[in-house]
Design a protein around this motif. Structure first.
Motif, mmCIF file in Angstrom:
data_model
loop_
_atom_site.group_PDB
_atom_site.id
_atom_site.type_symbol
_atom_site.label_atom_id
_atom_site.label_comp_id
_atom_site.label_asym_id
_atom_site.label_seq_id
_atom_site.Cartn_x
_atom_site.Cartn_y
_atom_site.Cartn_z
ATOM 1 N N LYS A 90 0.821 -1.209 0.000
ATOM 2 C CA LYS A 90 0.000 0.000 0.000
ATOM 3 C C LYS A 90 0.859 1.265 0.000
ATOM 4 N N LYS A 91 2.084 1.176 -0.477
ATOM 5 C CA LYS A 91 3.027 2.295 -0.421
ATOM 6 C C LYS A 91 2.452 3.571 -1.018
ATOM 7 N N GLU A 92 1.750 3.449 -2.141
ATOM 8 C CA GLU A 92 1.192 4.633 -2.817
ATOM 9 C C GLU A 92 0.019 5.223 -2.048
ATOM 10 N N GLU A 93 -0.554 4.445 -1.146
ATOM 11 C CA GLU A 93 -1.758 4.886 -0.449
ATOM 12 C C GLU A 93 -1.478 5.573 0.885
ATOM 13 N N LEU A 94 -0.222 5.653 1.291
ATOM 14 C CA LEU A 94 0.133 6.293 2.553
ATOM 15 C C LEU A 94 0.944 7.552 2.271
ATOM 16 N N GLN A 95 0.450 8.660 2.740
ATOM 17 C CA GLN A 95 1.130 9.944 2.570
ATOM 18 C C GLN A 95 1.459 10.503 3.951
ATOM 19 N N LEU A 96 2.736 10.646 4.243
ATOM 20 C CA LEU A 96 3.192 11.173 5.524
ATOM 21 C C LEU A 96 3.675 12.597 5.317
ATOM 22 N N ILE A 97 3.035 13.541 5.989
ATOM 23 C CA ILE A 97 3.327 14.956 5.796
ATOM 24 C C ILE A 97 3.887 15.530 7.093
ATOM 25 N N ASN A 98 5.171 15.891 7.057
ATOM 26 C CA ASN A 98 5.819 16.481 8.225
ATOM 27 C C ASN A 98 5.438 17.958 8.307
ATOM 28 N N ILE A 99 4.668 18.312 9.307
ATOM 29 C CA ILE A 99 4.218 19.686 9.469
ATOM 30 C C ILE A 99 5.035 20.407 10.543
ATOM 31 N N HIS A 100 5.936 19.689 11.180
ATOM 32 C CA HIS A 100 6.726 20.254 12.282
ATOM 33 C C HIS A 100 7.643 21.396 11.840
ATOM 34 N N ASN A 101 8.010 21.427 10.578
ATOM 35 C CA ASN A 101 8.893 22.492 10.092
ATOM 36 C C ASN A 101 8.258 23.870 10.204
ATOM 37 N N ASP A 102 6.953 23.922 10.340
ATOM 38 C CA ASP A 102 6.253 25.197 10.429
ATOM 39 C C ASP A 102 5.964 25.624 11.863
ATOM 40 N N VAL A 103 6.514 24.926 12.820
ATOM 41 C CA VAL A 103 6.351 25.281 14.230
ATOM 42 C C VAL A 103 7.338 26.390 14.581
ATOM 43 N N ASN A 104 6.852 27.421 15.269
ATOM 44 C CA ASN A 104 7.732 28.526 15.668
ATOM 45 C C ASN A 104 8.010 28.476 17.179
ATOM 46 N N PHE A 105 8.806 29.403 17.634
ATOM 47 C CA PHE A 105 9.231 29.435 19.041
ATOM 48 C C PHE A 105 8.043 29.588 19.992
ATOM 49 N N LEU A 106 7.091 30.444 19.646
ATOM 50 C CA LEU A 106 5.920 30.624 20.511
ATOM 51 C C LEU A 106 5.123 29.327 20.650
ATOM 52 N N MET A 107 5.014 28.589 19.563
ATOM 53 C CA MET A 107 4.299 27.319 19.622
ATOM 54 C C MET A 107 5.031 26.319 20.515
ATOM 55 N N LYS A 108 6.345 26.305 20.430
ATOM 56 C CA LYS A 108 7.126 25.384 21.265
ATOM 57 C C LYS A 108 6.984 25.733 22.743
ATOM 58 N N ILE A 109 7.122 27.011 23.061
ATOM 59 C CA ILE A 109 7.010 27.440 24.465
ATOM 60 C C ILE A 109 5.585 27.234 24.979
#
Length: 152
Positions: A90-109
């Motif tokens: 099912k390789k074509e049927e799974l889409q993994l999207i890394n959204i962590h790159n859009d996290v900023n400092f305020l979100m982390k704190i």
């Protein structure tokens, strides 16, 4: 198809992305705090949910949209999920999207205070402010995902 938006905690950026993807949150404006909190599971997860794939809903193409809090084990998590999809052909049927790159400092704190230290009253307003600041970036990620998957 299964689309999994993933980030460290699985409670802020990935939740926003999944809900933008499904049209629950708007693409054309930044939602206010009440909208984020009332329409989604924003800032509600905890460490017991890390590693669990959370169903958010189905998009207009019938794809299942999910979130995942994977902490800092990105490579291991991605490898495990990809190998599972290959095992089941099912390789074509799974889409993994890394959204962590859009996290900023305020979100982390704010996220650390709200979810990690259980100081919701102090952390939630900070994580909301940070999320609103990067919201247009998250919208762009979602638009790019839809363009790539559905040629929209």
């Amino acid at each position: 198809m299964i689309i999994i938006y993933h980030c460290s905690g699985g409670t802020h950026s990935s939740v926003l992305a999944a809900n933008i993807h499904l049209g629950i949150l708007p693409e054309d404006r930044i939602p206010d705090a009440d909208e984020m909190l009332q329409k989604t599971n924003f800032d509600r997860s905890n460490k017991k949910r890390w590693g669990l794939i959370n169903k958010v809903g189905y998009d207009e193409h019938g794809s299942l949209v999910c979130t995942l809090g994977r902490r800092f084990s990105i490579d291991i998590t991605i490898q495990a999920l990809n190998s599972l999809s290959i095992l089941f052909d099912k390789k074509e049927e799974l889409q993994l999207i890394n959204i962590h790159n859009d996290v900023n400092f305020l979100m982390k704190i704010g996220g650390t205070l709200s979810r990690g230290l259980h100081m919701v009253g102090m952390g939630r307003p900070i994580v909301i402010k940070g999320s609103q600041a990067v919201y247009p970036n998250i919208v762009e990620v979602v638009k790019n995902v839809k363009q790539r998957l559905y040629n929209i």
